[in-house]
Design an enzyme around this catalytic site. Sequence first.
Site, PDB file in Angstrom:
ATOM      1  N   CYS A  85      -9.767   6.249 -16.474  1.00 50.20           N
ATOM      2  CA  CYS A  85      -9.364   7.660 -16.482  1.00 50.20           C
ATOM      3  C   CYS A  85      -9.896   8.385 -17.721  1.00 50.20           C
ATOM      4  CB  CYS A  85      -7.851   7.777 -16.413  1.00 50.20           C
ATOM      5  SG  CYS A  85      -7.023   6.851 -17.716  1.00 50.20           S
TER       6      CYS A  85
ATOM      7  N   GLU B 149       0.582  10.071 -14.406  1.00 51.83           N
ATOM      8  CA  GLU B 149      -0.566   9.854 -15.290  1.00 51.83           C
ATOM      9  C   GLU B 149      -1.794   9.808 -14.386  1.00 51.83           C
ATOM     10  OE1 GLU B 149      -0.115   9.894 -18.491  1.00 51.83           O
ATOM     11  OE2 GLU B 149       2.064   9.768 -18.398  1.00 51.83           O
ATOM     12  N   LEU B 150      -2.608  10.871 -14.400  1.00 54.19           N
ATOM     13  CA  LEU B 150      -3.645  11.020 -13.371  1.00 54.19           C
ATOM     14  C   LEU B 150      -5.058  10.909 -13.952  1.00 54.19           C
ATOM     15  CD1 LEU B 150      -1.740  13.840 -11.440  1.00 54.19           C
ATOM     16  CD2 LEU B 150      -1.574  11.361 -11.163  1.00 54.19           C
TER      17      LEU B 150
ATOM     18  N   GLU C   9     -14.352  14.012 -11.246  1.00 48.63           N
ATOM     19  CA  GLU C   9     -14.180  12.697 -11.880  1.00 48.63           C
ATOM     20  C   GLU C   9     -15.005  11.726 -11.044  1.00 48.63           C
ATOM     21  OE1 GLU C   9     -10.345  10.706 -11.329  1.00 48.63           O
ATOM     22  OE2 GLU C   9     -10.479   9.938 -13.366  1.00 48.63           O
TER      23      GLU C   9
ATOM     24  N   GLY D  90       0.809  -1.213   0.000  1.00 47.50           N
ATOM     25  CA  GLY D  90       0.000   0.000   0.000  1.00 47.50           C
ATOM     26  C   GLY D  90       0.836   1.254   0.000  1.00 47.50           C
TER      27      GLY D  90
ATOM     28  N   GLY E 102      -2.461   6.961 -11.312  1.00 49.24           N
ATOM     29  CA  GLY E 102      -3.462   6.907 -10.245  1.00 49.24           C
ATOM     30  C   GLY E 102      -4.169   8.236 -10.090  1.00 49.24           C
ATOM     31  N   SER E 103      -4.653   8.489  -8.900  1.00 49.32           N
ATOM     32  CA  SER E 103      -5.500   9.664  -8.669  1.00 49.32           C
ATOM     33  C   SER E 103      -4.663  10.940  -8.525  1.00 49.32           C
ATOM     34  CB  SER E 103      -6.308   9.450  -7.385  1.00 49.32           C
ATOM     35  OG  SER E 103      -5.421   9.324  -6.290  1.00 49.32           O
TER      36      SER E 103
HETATM   37  P1  NAD Z   1      -4.910   5.860  -6.186  1.00 47.84           P
HETATM   38  O1  NAD Z   1      -4.183   7.113  -6.450  1.00 47.84           O
HETATM   39  O2  NAD Z   1      -5.715   5.746  -4.954  1.00 47.84           O
HETATM   40  O3  NAD Z   1      -3.890   4.621  -6.174  1.00 47.84           O
HETATM   41  C1  NAD Z   1      -2.946   4.446  -7.197  1.00 47.84           C
HETATM   42  C2  NAD Z   1      -1.720   3.765  -6.617  1.00 47.84           C
HETATM   43  O4  NAD Z   1      -1.090   4.625  -5.675  1.00 47.84           O
HETATM   44  C3  NAD Z   1      -2.005   2.469  -5.878  1.00 47.84           C
HETATM   45  O5  NAD Z   1      -1.009   1.531  -6.192  1.00 47.84           O
HETATM   46  C4  NAD Z   1      -1.899   2.881  -4.423  1.00 47.84           C
HETATM   47  O6  NAD Z   1      -1.578   1.829  -3.548  1.00 47.84           O
HETATM   48  C5  NAD Z   1      -0.775   3.881  -4.500  1.00 47.84           C
HETATM   49  N1  NAD Z   1      -0.681   4.795  -3.370  1.00 47.84           N
HETATM   50  C6  NAD Z   1      -1.646   5.168  -2.499  1.00 47.84           C
HETATM   51  N2  NAD Z   1      -1.156   6.059  -1.610  1.00 47.84           N
HETATM   52  C7  NAD Z   1       0.148   6.254  -1.931  1.00 47.84           C
HETATM   53  C8  NAD Z   1       1.183   7.086  -1.408  1.00 47.84           C
HETATM   54  N3  NAD Z   1       0.959   7.883  -0.363  1.00 47.84           N
HETATM   55  N4  NAD Z   1       2.386   7.059  -2.006  1.00 47.84           N
HETATM   56  C9  NAD Z   1       2.613   6.285  -3.078  1.00 47.84           C
HETATM   57  N5  NAD Z   1       1.667   5.465  -3.627  1.00 47.84           N
HETATM   58  C10 NAD Z   1       0.447   5.458  -3.048  1.00 47.84           C
HETATM   59  O7  NAD Z   1      -5.777   5.638  -7.489  1.00 47.84           O
HETATM   60  P2  NAD Z   1      -7.015   4.667  -7.696  1.00 47.84           P
HETATM   61  O8  NAD Z   1      -8.176   5.212  -6.940  1.00 47.84           O
HETATM   62  O9  NAD Z   1      -6.636   3.270  -7.458  1.00 47.84           O
HETATM   63  O10 NAD Z   1      -7.232   4.823  -9.270  1.00 47.84           O
HETATM   64  C11 NAD Z   1      -8.126   5.710  -9.780  1.00 47.84           C
HETATM   65  C12 NAD Z   1      -7.457   6.964 -10.257  1.00 47.84           C
HETATM   66  O11 NAD Z   1      -6.405   6.658 -11.172  1.00 47.84           O
HETATM   67  C13 NAD Z   1      -8.411   7.842 -11.018  1.00 47.84           C
HETATM   68  O12 NAD Z   1      -8.201   9.191 -10.696  1.00 47.84           O
HETATM   69  C14 NAD Z   1      -8.034   7.570 -12.463  1.00 47.84           C
HETATM   70  O13 NAD Z   1      -8.421   8.564 -13.361  1.00 47.84           O
HETATM   71  C15 NAD Z   1      -6.567   7.406 -12.371  1.00 47.84           C
HETATM   72  N6  NAD Z   1      -6.044   6.684 -13.538  1.00 47.84           N
HETATM   73  C16 NAD Z   1      -5.259   7.347 -14.436  1.00 47.84           C
HETATM   74  C17 NAD Z   1      -4.808   6.701 -15.582  1.00 47.84           C
HETATM   75  C18 NAD Z   1      -3.938   7.412 -16.592  1.00 47.84           C
HETATM   76  O14 NAD Z   1      -3.253   6.749 -17.369  1.00 47.84           O
HETATM   77  N7  NAD Z   1      -3.937   8.733 -16.643  1.00 47.84           N
HETATM   78  C19 NAD Z   1      -5.164   5.376 -15.800  1.00 47.84           C
HETATM   79  C20 NAD Z   1      -5.978   4.746 -14.874  1.00 47.84           C
HETATM   80  C21 NAD Z   1      -6.406   5.401 -13.729  1.00 47.84           C
END
Ligand code: NAD
Length: 490
Positions: free
Chosen positions: A291, A257-258, A385, A215, A235-236
Amino acid sequence: MDGSAPVFLAQESWAGRIYSSGWGHAAGGAYDVTAPADGSLVGSVGNGNTADVARAAAAAAAAQPQWEATAPAERARILNATADILEANGEELIPWIIRESGSIYPKAAIEIEHSAGFLRAAAAAAMEETRRVVTSLDGRDEEVIRVAHGVVGVISPFNFPLILSVRAIAAALATGNAVVHKPDPRTPISGGIIIARIFEEAGLPRDLLHIIPGGAEAGTALCQDPNIAMVSFTGSPGVGAKVGELCGRNLKKVQLELGGKNALIIQDDADLALAAANAAWGTWLHQGQICMATGLILAPAAMADALAAELATKAGRLPVGNPATEQCALGPLISDGQVALVKAIVDDAVAKGAKLLAGGAPTGRMFPATVLSGVKPGMRAFEEEIFGPVAVIVAYDNDDHAIELANMSEFGLAAGIIAKDTTRARKLGMRLRVGHLHINDQTVMASPNAPFGGRGKSGNGSRISGPAIWEEFTQWVWITSRPDAVMYPF
Ligand code: NAD
């Protein structure tokens, strides 16, 4: 021997473990992964912590120089082999993706097919020219060459766990880097164990790829470890900002990539049935947890009600259920928290005057295809989003108004325009602040050959895939040479 085919993802080798210098136990222990649809046990994996990341990053840093010195053709051969192995075992692997991420079969099959495509594109990239001659101002021989950063930390999300992990891992390895990868803790098998197995089978030398489920602790460790030179994060925006901040503080290259709030603009000359089909696919595929999902459907005021009615009819025909056991078009949302968030956004829109034409009421994790019409700025459904299956229909008055509404978003990932007059559509589209523009298509699209990424809150201006493989995963070294050293005045 009972004559049955060997099982590619046989749990004996990986259950409760991480892949780091072979399959082993994590200092952080192990945990169970459960299916979002019914809470059943999918499998157990190792739980990486800071110590596991440190050990992996040190081993990766030690192995990387030899990998960078390996002939590009050999790196390409291994990447192509992983693509073949992935495809050959696709039918065994698809059910794992279905159960773990709540995907319907076609989405899970797309993950296999596209991941193989990203691996092959990275293999082709490994063979690209990496040197350029520089014009010298004073008679030296000068060139610039591309070199790997060293060890790349990859952090990926839950929604397309295989593709979004593979696209970064393949790019990093193709360009001579080693990788320490942390998949999302909810999808470590599709986003990690499968990848470890294909590279293991393909014969990637030891220590070049470490797969460490975990995590925030493991993710934070990747951003701080001195042996890691770059972090590729998907991720987010909230977590992306933290990752960017930590990497900045530790002077690491970071690729972010958000999220997205992607507009699909229906022009007044568009065919209604085509517009509705595009809007439905872009909005509801994988329950909107993408995303690039269509987050705003901008329709001319004269067409908005008809389009909304068409989408409501479609929504009523899309069954939601457990894709592991039922024929359905939509599976579960990833968590109870996500269900509550989507419901709150829908309720906010209705309270502020939007019309709920379909769906809106979840049963457990199952959120039906939902249609909101009459959405306006000021409603959360317009601004946020959603990451849920909600069609958000917004009426516009003219082309300028459509652009104004689309560009109000802080995000800038993808946009689509459905129109008969493609010249007008392209001209309109060039006024949108996005990284991907699709004329006569919806917003959910990716290609291993195209640079993927967005503007504004969708990232930090970085891209991934296609030409971005060399741009992002390597850096320049400038080399000058003279036949003989010269005397300087001092
Ligand atoms: P998230 O940001 O919650 O998690 C993404 C990753 O980050 C996970 O592996 C998680 O364990 C890790 N993480 C969590 N806290 C962290 C920290 N403090 N430090 C480092 N890593 C940490 O995202 P999610 O909710 O799983 O995914 C959804 C989001 O991802 C949406 O906003 C979506 O648009 C985005 N997304 C972007 C793309 C893209 O290519 N631009 C593709 C898919 C999803």
